[in-house]
Design a protein around this motif. Structure first.
Motif, short mmCIF file in Angstrom:
data_model
loop_
_atom_site.label_atom_id
_atom_site.label_comp_id
_atom_site.label_asym_id
_atom_site.label_seq_id
_atom_site.Cartn_x
_atom_site.Cartn_y
_atom_site.Cartn_z
N VAL A 206 0.87 -1.18 0.00
CA VAL A 206 0.00 0.00 0.00
C VAL A 206 0.90 1.23 0.00
CG1 VAL A 206 -1.81 1.24 1.24
CG2 VAL A 206 -1.76 -1.27 1.29
N ILE A 207 0.78 2.05 -1.05
CA ILE A 207 1.66 3.21 -1.23
C ILE A 207 0.84 4.50 -1.12
CG2 ILE A 207 3.24 4.39 -2.82
CD1 ILE A 207 3.73 1.62 -4.13
N ALA A 208 1.29 5.40 -0.25
CA ALA A 208 0.64 6.69 -0.07
C ALA A 208 0.89 7.58 -1.29
CB ALA A 208 1.16 7.39 1.19
N LEU A 209 -0.15 8.28 -1.72
CA LEU A 209 -0.03 9.16 -2.88
C LEU A 209 -0.09 10.62 -2.49
CD1 LEU A 209 -2.19 7.15 -5.43
CD2 LEU A 209 0.29 7.10 -5.10
N TYR B 275 -5.47 9.12 -1.03
CA TYR B 275 -5.41 8.06 -2.03
C TYR B 275 -4.27 7.11 -1.67
CZ TYR B 275 -8.29 10.80 -5.29
OH TYR B 275 -9.31 11.49 -5.88
N SER B 276 -4.52 5.81 -1.86
CA SER B 276 -3.44 4.85 -1.71
C SER B 276 -3.48 3.88 -2.88
CB SER B 276 -3.52 4.11 -0.37
OG SER B 276 -4.76 3.49 -0.20
N LEU B 277 -2.31 3.62 -3.42
CA LEU B 277 -2.13 2.66 -4.50
C LEU B 277 -1.85 1.30 -3.87
CD1 LEU B 277 -1.64 1.88 -7.48
CD2 LEU B 277 0.70 2.78 -7.21
N VAL B 278 -2.58 0.29 -4.32
CA VAL B 278 -2.46 -1.04 -3.72
C VAL B 278 -2.00 -2.04 -4.78
CG1 VAL B 278 -3.69 -2.89 -2.50
CG2 VAL B 278 -4.34 -0.48 -2.14
N TYR B 279 -0.92 -2.76 -4.47
CA TYR B 279 -0.44 -3.84 -5.31
C TYR B 279 -0.58 -5.14 -4.51
CZ TYR B 279 1.82 -0.52 -8.52
OH TYR B 279 2.08 0.48 -9.42
#
Length: 157
Positions: free
Chosen positions: A104-107, A150-154
């Motif tokens: 989970v990456i913070a944007l 927003y968080s990017l999830v891989y």
């Protein structure tokens, strides 16, 4: 350790991802309002919006995959973006057991972030920084946010 914190995207790339997220039309977002076992902990709930790769335009999925961190022993299975409006939250939960890594990456930079309930620690949002959770990982949550988030999830198998 069941999770690691590191910088996964440079600031310019993270800003570009946030701009892409902000450009996604309303119908692409799914409102999530409940957690169910086995993810749910202590009857927790949630309120946030989710846009998975099946809701995204193909070019967005390809872009997000092209910048995904590579883990030699894992295959990227799914890409998603979570959107939290002011007051939205994600209650105490564990991740699904069929993913081996959940990144989970913070944007954005903000005072909001992820609380790791099991060790009573808080990871403040720092643009491009991510929390990589191995397996189901520790119990974690997002308190009601004070800023749009927003968080990017891989998700990796």
């Amino acid at each position: 350790m069941t999770y690691e914190i590191s910088n996964y995207l440079d600031k310019d790339t993270a800003i570009k991802v946030r701009e892409v997220a902000e450009s996604l039309e309303g119908p692409r977002w799914v409102k999530r309002s409940k957690l169910t076992p086995p993810r749910q902990i202590d009857e927790s709930s949630c309120s946030y919006e989710f846009c998975g790769h099946s809701q995204m335009p193909k070019h967005v999925v390809e872009f997000l995959k092209s910048i995904a961190p590579y883990f030699e022993e894992h295959r990227l299975a799914e890409v998603a973006i979570n959107r939290y409006n002011v007051g939205d939250y994600l209650g105490k939960h564990r991740d699904f057991d069929y993913y081996r890594k959940n990144l989970v990456i913070a944007l954005q930079d903000s005072e909001d972030g992820v609380f790791i309930d099991e060790d009573d620690s808080f990871v403040k949002d720092s643009i491009g920084q991510g929390i990589c959770i191995n397996g189901i990982g520790p119990v974690h949550s997002v308190a009601p946010v004070n800023n749009k988030r927003y968080s990017l999830v891989y998700l990796y198998e």
